[in-house]
Design a protein around this motif. Structure first.
Motif, short mmCIF file in Angstrom:
data_model
loop_
_atom_site.label_atom_id
_atom_site.label_comp_id
_atom_site.label_asym_id
_atom_site.label_seq_id
_atom_site.Cartn_x
_atom_site.Cartn_y
_atom_site.Cartn_z
N GLY A 94 0.80 -1.22 0.00
CA GLY A 94 0.00 0.00 0.00
C GLY A 94 0.83 1.27 0.00
O GLY A 94 0.31 2.35 -0.29
N GLU A 97 0.70 3.06 -3.50
CA GLU A 97 -0.47 3.93 -3.72
C GLU A 97 -0.35 5.22 -2.92
O GLU A 97 -0.65 6.30 -3.41
CB GLU A 97 -1.75 3.18 -3.35
CG GLU A 97 -2.96 3.81 -3.96
CD GLU A 97 -4.06 2.81 -4.22
OE1 GLU A 97 -5.10 3.27 -4.69
OE2 GLU A 97 -3.90 1.61 -3.95
N ARG A 98 0.11 5.11 -1.69
CA ARG A 98 0.29 6.30 -0.85
C ARG A 98 1.34 7.23 -1.47
O ARG A 98 1.17 8.45 -1.46
CB ARG A 98 0.72 5.88 0.56
CG ARG A 98 0.90 7.03 1.51
CD ARG A 98 1.19 6.52 2.94
NE ARG A 98 1.35 7.61 3.86
CZ ARG A 98 2.52 8.09 4.25
NH1 ARG A 98 3.64 7.56 3.82
NH2 ARG A 98 2.57 9.10 5.11
N SER A 101 -0.19 9.06 -4.30
CA SER A 101 -1.24 9.98 -3.86
C SER A 101 -0.67 11.33 -3.41
O SER A 101 -1.40 12.32 -3.35
CB SER A 101 -2.07 9.36 -2.74
OG SER A 101 -1.36 9.37 -1.51
N PRO A 155 -0.52 -3.07 -5.85
CA PRO A 155 -1.61 -3.19 -6.83
C PRO A 155 -1.04 -3.55 -8.21
O PRO A 155 -0.01 -3.01 -8.61
CB PRO A 155 -2.23 -1.79 -6.83
CG PRO A 155 -1.88 -1.21 -5.50
CD PRO A 155 -0.53 -1.79 -5.15
N ARG A 157 -0.75 -2.81 -11.17
CA ARG A 157 -0.82 -1.74 -12.15
C ARG A 157 0.60 -1.47 -12.60
O ARG A 157 1.55 -1.91 -11.97
CB ARG A 157 -1.43 -0.49 -11.52
CG ARG A 157 -2.87 -0.70 -11.09
CD ARG A 157 -3.36 0.42 -10.22
NE ARG A 157 -3.42 1.71 -10.91
CZ ARG A 157 -3.84 2.82 -10.32
NH1 ARG A 157 -4.23 2.81 -9.07
NH2 ARG A 157 -3.85 3.95 -10.99
N TRP A 184 0.37 4.72 -14.17
CA TRP A 184 -0.30 4.40 -12.92
C TRP A 184 -1.75 4.82 -13.08
O TRP A 184 -2.67 4.26 -12.63
CB TRP A 184 0.37 5.16 -11.77
CG TRP A 184 -0.27 4.93 -10.46
CD1 TRP A 184 -1.05 5.82 -9.77
CD2 TRP A 184 -0.22 3.76 -9.63
NE1 TRP A 184 -1.47 5.29 -8.58
CE2 TRP A 184 -0.97 4.01 -8.48
CE3 TRP A 184 0.38 2.52 -9.76
CZ2 TRP A 184 -1.13 3.08 -7.46
CZ3 TRP A 184 0.23 1.60 -8.76
CH2 TRP A 184 -0.52 1.87 -7.62
#
Length: 184
Positions: A94, A97-98, A101, A155, A157, A184
């Motif tokens: 995770g 993704e963070r 972001s 993920p 991706r 992404w």
């Protein structure tokens, strides 16, 4: 119309080739383009550093997240100045993704280098056997496999590359040829 800077995160295991690939890739982007290896922030903690282990302390996790935040800030800083940017670091699960972001007004890309366990073991031994995997298993191979499990939490991706047997230049060519797949 102004182009949106590319920010590429190159991640994977220790000894996967990230810190070799990233500057070669950045040199083929832009201009202007820049690169940073997250290890800069890892070695920057000179007092009280705690390493990640299978059962990390709260402080080790805090230092890891500070490192990730710092690399994202640097990536954004360069992107704000119109630079394409390539960051190399071991960012798993995770945290990927963070990391993304935290970025804005950029075109994000993820490249995950996944050479074979045997290839990583060979590279790690070639580095002098410091064994970055010592806390992760009874043998170097076990340690690589244990830490490699963290890749499964990213993920699915971006561009995932088995770079076993490739030269760094071949890997960069593959990334550039499939760059859209890395979005992404």
């Amino acid at each position: 119309m102004e182009r949106s800077p590319k920010v590429i995160l190159v991640t994977g295991m220790q000894a996967a080739g990230k810190s070799t690939i990233a500057p070669l890739l950045a040199a083929r982007l832009g201009p202007p383009a820049a690169t940073l290896d997250g290890d800069v922030f890892y070695v920057g903690v000179v007092a009280g550093a705690e390493v990640m282990t299978p059962e990390p302390s709260a402080e080790a996790v805090r230092q890891l997240e500070l490192r990730y935040d710092a690399t994202a800030l640097v990536a954004q800083h360069y992107a704000d100045a119109g630079f394409d940017f390539v960051c190399s670091d071991i960012i798993l699960g995770g945290h990927v993704e963070r990391w993304f972001s935290r970025l804005h007004d950029i075109t994000p890309y993820l490249v995950v280098l996944i050479p074979s366990v045997e290839s990583i073991v060979e590279r790690e031994i070639g580095r002098g056997g410091n064994n970055s995997y010592r806390d992760w298993g009874d043998s170097l191979e076990d340690g690589v496999r244990a830490l490699q499990a963290g890749l499964e939490d990213i993920p699915r991706r971006g561009l995932w590359l088995d770079t076993t047997g490739q030269t760094p230049e071949q890997t960069v060519e593959t990334i550039l040829a499939d760059l859209e797949k890395a979005r992404w």
